[in-house]
Design a protein around this motif. Structure first.
Motif, short mmCIF file in Angstrom:
data_model
loop_
_atom_site.label_atom_id
_atom_site.label_comp_id
_atom_site.label_asym_id
_atom_site.label_seq_id
_atom_site.Cartn_x
_atom_site.Cartn_y
_atom_site.Cartn_z
N GLN A 1 47.26 -95.41 -68.22
CA GLN A 1 47.73 -94.86 -69.64
C GLN A 1 49.02 -95.85 -70.00
O GLN A 1 50.16 -96.01 -69.40
CB GLN A 1 48.51 -93.51 -69.39
N GLU A 2 48.57 -97.09 -70.71
CA GLU A 2 49.58 -98.06 -71.31
C GLU A 2 50.19 -98.47 -70.08
O GLU A 2 51.35 -98.81 -70.26
CB GLU A 2 50.36 -97.27 -72.24
N SER A 3 49.68 -98.89 -69.04
CA SER A 3 50.22 -99.52 -67.99
C SER A 3 51.30 -98.91 -67.42
O SER A 3 52.09 -99.36 -66.94
CB SER A 3 50.60 -101.02 -68.27
N LEU B 1 47.35 -98.73 -77.60
CA LEU B 1 47.72 -97.85 -78.26
C LEU B 1 46.17 -96.86 -78.84
O LEU B 1 46.21 -96.54 -79.87
CB LEU B 1 48.39 -98.19 -79.83
N LYS B 2 45.37 -97.36 -78.22
CA LYS B 2 43.96 -96.91 -78.28
C LYS B 2 43.46 -96.08 -77.29
O LYS B 2 43.83 -96.25 -76.15
CB LYS B 2 42.99 -97.93 -78.87
N SER B 3 42.58 -94.97 -77.45
CA SER B 3 42.02 -94.11 -76.25
C SER B 3 40.93 -95.06 -75.57
O SER B 3 40.26 -95.89 -76.22
CB SER B 3 41.47 -93.05 -76.91
N SER B 4 40.96 -94.89 -74.56
CA SER B 4 40.01 -95.69 -73.58
C SER B 4 39.08 -94.80 -72.93
O SER B 4 38.30 -95.37 -72.09
CB SER B 4 40.75 -96.69 -72.46
N GLY B 5 39.18 -93.50 -73.43
CA GLY B 5 38.08 -92.61 -72.88
C GLY B 5 38.60 -91.86 -71.54
O GLY B 5 39.72 -92.14 -71.16
N PHE B 6 37.74 -90.79 -71.39
CA PHE B 6 38.21 -89.96 -69.93
C PHE B 6 37.83 -91.12 -68.80
O PHE B 6 37.08 -92.00 -68.60
CB PHE B 6 37.30 -88.98 -69.82
N ASN C 1 48.13 -86.92 -74.42
CA ASN C 1 46.45 -87.05 -74.48
C ASN C 1 46.13 -87.38 -75.79
O ASN C 1 44.99 -87.09 -75.98
CB ASN C 1 45.85 -85.73 -74.09
N TYR C 2 46.81 -88.20 -76.65
CA TYR C 2 46.45 -88.69 -77.73
C TYR C 2 47.01 -90.24 -77.97
O TYR C 2 48.10 -90.37 -77.18
CB TYR C 2 46.90 -87.88 -78.92
N ALA C 3 46.29 -91.05 -78.62
CA ALA C 3 46.68 -92.49 -78.74
C ALA C 3 47.68 -92.64 -79.77
O ALA C 3 47.86 -91.95 -80.52
CB ALA C 3 45.39 -93.18 -78.99
#
Length: 612
Positions: free
Chosen positions: A338-340, A414-419, A458-460
């Motif tokens: 999560q964003e490092s 700032l984007k979702s990388s999936g589960f 849980n959102y970007a």
């Protein structure tokens, strides 16, 4: 200000210095910035008082909105340090990582002592100067009294925290601007400070609105709830004693009266203001084991969607992206996926057994730590590394934490990388589950076998330090449980208190307590403690609860015992506390050390007995 200034040091706001060095942006309580304004140019209007109280909120926020670290002083949350990028991290950053462990923490909070007094002085600055506007007939008197009420609530909260940790402390209500203002202050007895805090809370209650039109500005329920909490703690100290605090004499009769007064205040909060639990206290829906598309309502209580909800009696707002005032919950609770983020705070292995079964409403068979490389470990009944062992648990468990093969949304740029599936000690590895390729959740900072889902977005769209969640320091579920505790101590188990505990349980989709769970005062207390553990996990309550209940020996074994190992899901003995403990190990956990630097500058500051 010189670094050597006693108690308040560089955090004070003085008559001839900048009013709000920490800033106060529009995102914080919808106010514009006020910086570098000298007092001879300020305090000309009601607007000035409004801007000033925003600064007081900001200062107080900086010593309350990372209270989750204090959970590390209990047995269910592990911390491995603190993040250090924002202004409030200085106050929360102890002299060593042991500050947020269950033992040897009482001498680690010099920075926090300083930060709390900075908050006090900021509140005093608002109170004194706003009263001066009233005296000069400038502005609307009722509006100005509200501003004083807000500042007195903040001051009362801060002094309450001070006495909860250090007992007798210096007390002042004027604005201090020089070393000489504070260089000779002595410690005031806790009973006198308690009365002064009560006076602040009373004034706040009398002069705050029933409901605030601005999220983050306090209203009457906040004053009542904190007044009740002060009386609850006062009752506990009088019932259970505080032998480490020299001069404090517990009084059983005073304890009973304080329990009754606390219950009355909590009752008014519950019954008189139309407050409700988030989403009606309903558990919501839940995904299957391993899935995370559908999460219970308890998860969303700790997301920005809950900002302004009626459950949130008192919160501190955060500005979000590009404000310099974002919260860092993702950074502190999340993993590198999560964003490092850095995973500073983790659930311990021991918390898992506290989540009861939705089928019976009682505890499941205890989990068994197992080495996942051993044959059958992933399928053995009740194995801690068998995902099926977590079936039919309190919904708050899935909303709060991840165990092996649970999934969480990753974030990068700032984007979702999936589960990403969580598998303890398998960090950032390629894995195929159900024919789908994944990269496992990288949480290489954890040593317990579990990680948090609670507080992690849980959102970007926001960086790890750019959250806009309004951190709660008082919420309705806590008031329900404090009411149950206070009324139980005063009157024994009461039907309305049982009903409130059941409302809290319902959000976990648990059935109501059976009659055996509230058959007498002691059994009902155990049920209340159980709910406090799971409902308030990682909200900074457990360490304070254990101290006010005099429960450290119960948890860790007492003087001369072997202490207690805290494990991980694979059976490793990670941490051992209070092994062959002597009396001093416990006494120093019940009361904090007056910072030696303050005593060096001020010979009138005495030391707490365990630290002599």
């Amino acid at each position: 200000m010189k670094k050597s200034i006693s108690i308040i040091q560089t955090t004070l706001v003085a008559a001839a210095v900048a009013v709000f060095a920490t800033g106060c942006t529009k995102n914080l309580l919808d106010q514009m910035p006020t910086t570098e304004v000298n007092v001879d140019q300020f305090w000309k209007s009601e607007d000035d008082a409004t801007y000033a109280v925003m600064g007081a909120y900001n200062a107080t926020r900086s010593v309350f909105d990372r209270d989750y670290y204090f959970d590390g002083q209990g047995e269910y949350t592990k911390t491995r340090g603190t993040s250090t990028t924002s202004t409030n991290a200085v106050a929360y950053n102890p002299s060593s990582s042991a500050g947020y462990s269950p033992q040897s923490y009482g001498d680690k909070f010099d920075n926090y002592f300083e930060g709390l007094y900075g908050s006090v002085n900021r509140a005093n600055y608002v109170i004194v100067n706003t009263q001066d506007l009233i005296n000069r007939n400038i502005g609307n008197a009722a509006n100005l009294q509200r501003i004083i009420a807000e500042a007195k609530l903040l001051r009362g909260m801060t002094y309450f925290r001070l006495i909860s940790m250090w007992g007798d402390v210096p007390y002042f209500t004027k604005v201090n601007t020089t070393n000489s203002d504070v260089a000779t202050l002595s410690r005031m007895p806790i009973a006198q400070i308690k009365d002064s805090i009560m006076a602040d809370f009373n004034y706040a209650f009398d002069n705050l609105p029933v409901k605030s039109t601005q999220i983050g500005r306090a209203a009457k329920p906040a004053a009542l709830a904190f007044r009740g909490k002060l009386q609850l703690f006062w009752a506990c100290w009088n019932k259970n004693g505080w032998p480490e605090l020299t001069g404090f004499k517990p009084d059983a009769a005073a304890a009973v009266e304080a329990y009754k007064a606390a219950a009355a205040d909590f009752g008014h909060v519950i019954n008189d203001y139309g407050l409700t639990l988030f989403r009606g206290g309903e558990p919501g829906a839940i995904d299957t084991l391993g899935g995370a598309d559908i999460l219970p309502n308890y998860f969303y209580l700790f997301q920005p969607i809950a900002n302004g909800d009626a459950e949130m009696i008192m919160t501190f707002t955060h500005g979000g992206t590009n404000t310099g005032q974002g919260e860092e919950l993702m950074r502190d609770f999340g993993g590198r996926t999560q964003e490092s983020a850095q995973c500073w705070v983790n659930p311990r292995y021991e918390i898992a057994d506290k989540y009861q079964l939705t089928t019976t409403g009682d505890f499941a068979a205890k989990l068994i730590p197992m080495d996942p490389t051993k044959a059958g470990a992933r399928t053995t009944l009740n194995s801690a590394v068998n995902p099926a062992s977590y079936a039919n648990r309190d919904y708050r468990m899935k909303a709060t934490m991840l165990w092996d093969y649970e999934k969480i949304i990753g974030m990068a740029s700032l984007k979702s990388s999936g589960f990403a599936p969580y598998i303890y000690k398998t960090w950032g590895a390629q894995i195929t589950l159900g024919g789908v390729n994944y990269i496992t959740y990288n949480t290489d900072g954890t040593k317990t076998g579990y990680v948090f889902r609670k507080f992690i977005r849980n959102y970007a769209g926001q960086g790890r330090s750019d959250g806009d969640y309004n951190y709660p320091v008082m919420r309705l579920a806590d008031v329900f449980l404090m009411y149950a505790e206070a009324s139980n101590e005063a009157y024994g188990p009461q039907a309305d208190a049982v009903a409130l505990v059941n409302k809290v349980r319902h959000r976990g989709n648990l059935p109501p307590l059976t009659g055996a769970k509230y058959a007498d005062k002691n059994t009902f207390f155990s049920a209340i403690e159980q709910e406090r553990i799971v409902e308030l996990l990682a909200e900074g309550q457990r360490g304070f609860d254990l101290r006010r209940w005099r429960a450290l020996e119960r948890i860790w074994g007492g003087v001369g015992a072997t202490g207690r190992y805290l494990l991980d899901t694979q059976g490793a003995q990670n941490d051992r506390y209070y092994n062959n403990a002597i009396d001093r190990d416990y006494t120093r956990a019940y009361i904090y050390k007056i910072p030696q630097g303050e005593r060096d500058r001020n010979p009138n500051l005495t030391q707490n007995t365990p630290w002599l």
